[in-house]
Design an enzyme around this catalytic site. Structure first.
Site, mmCIF file in Angstrom:
data_model
loop_
_atom_site.group_PDB
_atom_site.id
_atom_site.type_symbol
_atom_site.label_atom_id
_atom_site.label_comp_id
_atom_site.label_asym_id
_atom_site.label_seq_id
_atom_site.Cartn_x
_atom_site.Cartn_y
_atom_site.Cartn_z
ATOM 1 N N TYR A 96 -26.356 -18.655 -22.006
ATOM 2 C CA TYR A 96 -26.898 -17.508 -21.273
ATOM 3 C C TYR A 96 -25.763 -16.538 -20.978
ATOM 4 O O TYR A 96 -24.842 -16.400 -21.751
ATOM 5 C CB TYR A 96 -27.655 -17.972 -20.020
ATOM 6 C CG TYR A 96 -28.613 -16.899 -19.571
ATOM 7 C CD1 TYR A 96 -29.640 -16.474 -20.417
ATOM 8 C CD2 TYR A 96 -28.463 -16.247 -18.354
ATOM 9 C CE1 TYR A 96 -30.489 -15.446 -20.051
ATOM 10 C CE2 TYR A 96 -29.316 -15.235 -17.989
ATOM 11 C CZ TYR A 96 -30.321 -14.826 -18.835
ATOM 12 O OH TYR A 96 -31.153 -13.810 -18.488
ATOM 13 N N ARG A 149 -34.459 -3.376 -21.062
ATOM 14 C CA ARG A 149 -33.303 -3.339 -20.164
ATOM 15 C C ARG A 149 -32.641 -4.715 -20.151
ATOM 16 O O ARG A 149 -32.736 -5.457 -19.187
ATOM 17 C CB ARG A 149 -33.751 -2.932 -18.759
ATOM 18 C CG ARG A 149 -32.630 -2.420 -17.880
ATOM 19 C CD ARG A 149 -32.846 -2.797 -16.438
ATOM 20 N NE ARG A 149 -32.783 -4.253 -16.260
ATOM 21 C CZ ARG A 149 -33.022 -4.872 -15.119
ATOM 22 N NH1 ARG A 149 -33.391 -4.201 -14.054
ATOM 23 N NH2 ARG A 149 -32.939 -6.198 -15.020
ATOM 24 N N LYS A 167 -33.209 -18.256 -21.141
ATOM 25 C CA LYS A 167 -33.762 -18.602 -19.830
ATOM 26 C C LYS A 167 -34.501 -19.931 -19.876
ATOM 27 O O LYS A 167 -34.343 -20.786 -18.993
ATOM 28 C CB LYS A 167 -34.721 -17.500 -19.359
ATOM 29 C CG LYS A 167 -34.039 -16.234 -18.884
ATOM 30 C CD LYS A 167 -33.696 -16.305 -17.408
ATOM 31 C CE LYS A 167 -33.074 -15.012 -16.925
ATOM 32 N NZ LYS A 167 -32.798 -14.992 -15.495
ATOM 33 N N GLU A 238 -39.150 -10.567 -17.633
ATOM 34 C CA GLU A 238 -37.696 -10.565 -17.729
ATOM 35 C C GLU A 238 -37.191 -9.299 -18.421
ATOM 36 O O GLU A 238 -37.628 -8.952 -19.520
ATOM 37 C CB GLU A 238 -37.239 -11.791 -18.521
ATOM 38 C CG GLU A 238 -35.766 -12.063 -18.438
ATOM 39 C CD GLU A 238 -35.334 -12.537 -17.063
ATOM 40 O OE1 GLU A 238 -34.206 -12.176 -16.658
ATOM 41 O OE2 GLU A 238 -36.093 -13.255 -16.400
ATOM 42 N N ASP A 239 -36.266 -8.611 -17.757
ATOM 43 C CA ASP A 239 -35.546 -7.474 -18.347
ATOM 44 C C ASP A 239 -36.454 -6.343 -18.829
ATOM 45 O O ASP A 239 -36.270 -5.781 -19.910
ATOM 46 C CB ASP A 239 -34.635 -7.956 -19.487
ATOM 47 C CG ASP A 239 -33.416 -8.705 -18.954
ATOM 48 O OD1 ASP A 239 -33.296 -8.842 -17.730
ATOM 49 O OD2 ASP A 239 -32.580 -9.152 -19.758
ATOM 50 N N ASP A 261 -38.173 -12.339 -12.510
ATOM 51 C CA ASP A 261 -36.898 -12.938 -12.122
ATOM 52 C C ASP A 261 -35.860 -11.890 -11.745
ATOM 53 O O ASP A 261 -35.047 -12.104 -10.846
ATOM 54 C CB ASP A 261 -36.363 -13.810 -13.257
ATOM 55 C CG ASP A 261 -35.100 -14.547 -12.855
ATOM 56 O OD1 ASP A 261 -35.123 -15.235 -11.813
ATOM 57 O OD2 ASP A 261 -34.082 -14.418 -13.554
ATOM 58 N N ASP A 262 -35.868 -10.724 -12.406
ATOM 59 C CA ASP A 262 -34.893 -9.677 -12.084
ATOM 60 C C ASP A 262 -35.093 -9.152 -10.669
ATOM 61 O O ASP A 262 -34.137 -8.755 -10.012
ATOM 62 C CB ASP A 262 -35.026 -8.518 -13.071
ATOM 63 C CG ASP A 262 -34.791 -8.961 -14.500
ATOM 64 O OD1 ASP A 262 -33.745 -9.560 -14.770
ATOM 65 O OD2 ASP A 262 -35.669 -8.725 -15.352
ATOM 66 N N ASN A 401 -24.547 -7.853 -14.731
ATOM 67 C CA ASN A 401 -24.232 -8.651 -15.912
ATOM 68 C C ASN A 401 -24.259 -7.778 -17.161
ATOM 69 O O ASN A 401 -24.944 -6.757 -17.180
ATOM 70 C CB ASN A 401 -25.279 -9.766 -16.084
ATOM 71 C CG ASN A 401 -25.030 -10.937 -15.155
ATOM 72 O OD1 ASN A 401 -23.907 -11.383 -15.002
ATOM 73 N ND2 ASN A 401 -26.093 -11.440 -14.542
#
Length: 542
Positions: A96, A149, A167, A238-239, A261-262, A401
């Site tokens: 990851y 993103r 993930k 996610e993202d 999760d973000d 990150n």
């Protein structure tokens, strides 16, 4: 969770869930028709793991290690997880962040074996049919991205698939969620990255991103297909870019088992870090003021969860929100600004505009600064020194990150604060020595939250994921930090103990799920035993 071997011959060796490689015994080789298809010596899984450790140590860079592990996952899943779980602190940064970022950027160049499901918007109206091609018919977790993103790297199109794959590997390696129940998904709605569109190797749709009602209808169809095919499935978003992430979560959070999760996982790990930091400073959560560098969904998600946690300690929610300020490319988010989105307005300050972050630190005098800007080096020396002048133990959390996007390094935070900073970052940094004292930087990685949340949902078959579940998870993370950890500046449990930590968090969250009546299974006498009993172990099938 045992798997019965029925395949034979090359079919057996090519099935990653059943393949044991050189660990097949002589009897198994004879009865399964694989005699002669492997070297004659049979070795244990422990020796296989040791051999992989040596092979990985000989590789020149982390991307090569990522590719080796990816290949291993495609041909021997049990051994893949045995390797990861043998040294999680070393392998998490490879499977990851930060290595997965480079893998996503080079996805089209390094693609070699399919994993997960790709759902292009060109196939609207057929998503349930396509999704049903997935061979596993009992899916409990889907991690899905549209690739817009990816970490702090931007629009990577279908290359973002590396994120769901990574993930879900951590769902298993860090919290024991059985891998057969996990499905990575990429929603391909195009890309606005011209470099990708011009690249002959690009593997996604060659069109600009679809927006508006067509995008919303596509996502609706995806959710409906998941519900129809996998009624016990939890969807983790996610993202996604801010313009989609917040509305998607709001649209589905009270209808299906889902979370982002973000927004929520990042918020929970940040809150856990705050609770750990306060054990060092000796202060209360309700005494804190936080200034965020970044005003997107991650920032507002953290700010809202901190506000809710403050409210649970007796503070009025409006007052709590006022203690969390946001600063974006246009400066401090104040009430006089006309460009704020609805999800940002609760945190707008009753203050004159401020355009320089260091000036905002001096004016608002926060106890902590949190970086979710994805812009590196914005926590400069002036900012850190200002925080150190205001606070005896300034909280410095550059969470962006990958490492190349971090707002500052651990070395900078500790040195510029004369070793007084309470530090945690999104990507890993090595220990730092200041004036003869060694500091161990904490990594505010969502890995402390989302795998445990997944295990709790899996074991209880929860109907929903609620906001308070993330507060429960944050507290469960923080309560595992020892005084010895705190003495070195470490405000999260050691990643070497991530499975133990995650099962503890999962147990606490499962208790909440049963207390609130949102479980689909009966409450057991020992919830911890339920969690431990459902956890995957990397043991070869018989």
């Amino acid at each position: 969770m045992s798997v019965q071997i029925t395949a034979t011959g090359y079919d057996l060796l090519r099935d990653p869930r059943l393949n044991k490689g050189t660990a097949f015994s002589d009897i198994e080789r004879r009865t399964r028709g694989i005699e002669g298809l492997l070297p004659p010596a049979s070795i244990t899984i422990e020796l296989q793991v040791a051999r992989l450790h040596a092979e990985l140590a000989n590789l020149d860079n982390d991307l090569q290690k990522y590719l080796l592990l990816s290949d291993l996952q495609a041909r021997n899943e049990t051994l893949f997880y045995a390797v990861l779980m043998s040294d999680p602190a070393s392998f998490m940064p490879i499977v990851y962040t930060p290595t997965v970022g480079e893998a996503c950027q080079k996805f089209d160049e390094i693609f070699h074996s399919p994993r997960g499901m790709y759902l292009p918007i060109s196939e609207r109206g057929r998503l349930r049919e396509i999704l049903s091609n997935w061979p596993q018919k009992d899916v409990r977790f889907i991690v899905v991205t549209d690739g817009e993103r990816i970490l702090g790297l931007g629009d990577l199109g279908v290359g973002g698939m590396g994120i769901p794959i990574g993930k879900l590997a951590l769902y298993t390696a860090c919290a024991g969620v059985p891998p057969q129940y996990c499905l990575p998904v990429a929603l391909d709605v195009g890309t606005n990255n011209q470099d990708l569109l011009d690249d002959p190797l690009y593997l996604g749709l060659r069109q600009n991103r679809v927006r508006g009602e067509d995008y919303r209808a596509f996502v609706d169809e995806f959710v409906e297909a998941v519900q129809a095919l996998y009624p016990l499935c939890c969807i983790q978003w996610e993202d996604f870019a801010n313009l989609n992430a917040v509305p998607i979560l709001e649209r589905y959070r009270d209808k299906v088992c889902t979370y982002n999760d973000d927004i929520q996982g990042t918020a929970a790990v940040a809150l856990a870090g705050m609770l750990g930091a306060l054990r060092i400073s000796g202060q209360k959560l309700t005494e804190q003021r936080f200034l965020f560098l970044g005003g997107g969904s991650a920032a507002t998600g953290i700010a809202e969860l901190i506000s809710q946690a403050m409210a649970l300690e007796g503070m009025d929610i409006a007052t709590a929100r006022s203690r969390n300020a946001l600063f974006d490319i246009k400066g401090l988010m104040v009430r006089s600004r006309t460009d704020l989105a609805e999800f940002q307005k609760p945190f707008a300050q009753d203050h004159a505009p401020i355009s320089v972050f260091a000036d905002a630190v001096k004016a608002l005098q926060p106890t902590g600064i949190i970086g979710v800007s994805t812009v590196p080096k914005l926590f400069n020396q002036q900012v850190i020194e200002a925080m150190a002048e205001i606070n005896e133990r300034p909280i410095i959390f550059p969470y962006s990150n990958p490492t190349s996007r971090s707002e500052c390094t651990a070395e900078e935070a500790y040195r510029w604060s004369q070793g007084r900073a309470i530090f945690a970052s999104g990507s890993p940094f090595p220990p730092v020595e200041i004036a003869g004292k060694t500091f161990v930087p904490g990594q505010g990685n969502n890995v402390y939250i989302f795998p445990a949340m997944g295990m709790a949902v899996f074991a209880t078959e929860a109907k929903r994921v609620t906001e308070e579940m993330f507060i429960v998870a944050a507290r469960a993370v923080a309560e595992q930090v020892t005084d010895q950890n705190l003495a070195t500046g470490l405000i999260y449990p050691p990643q070497s103990q991530i499975l133990k930590a995650s099962l503890h968090v999962a147990t606490r969250v499962a208790e909440y799920i049963f207390d609130k009546g949102i479980a689909r299974v009966s409450r057991p006498h020992d919830i911890g035993a339920l969690i431990r009993g459902r956890a995957y172990r990397p043991v070869y099938p018989t």
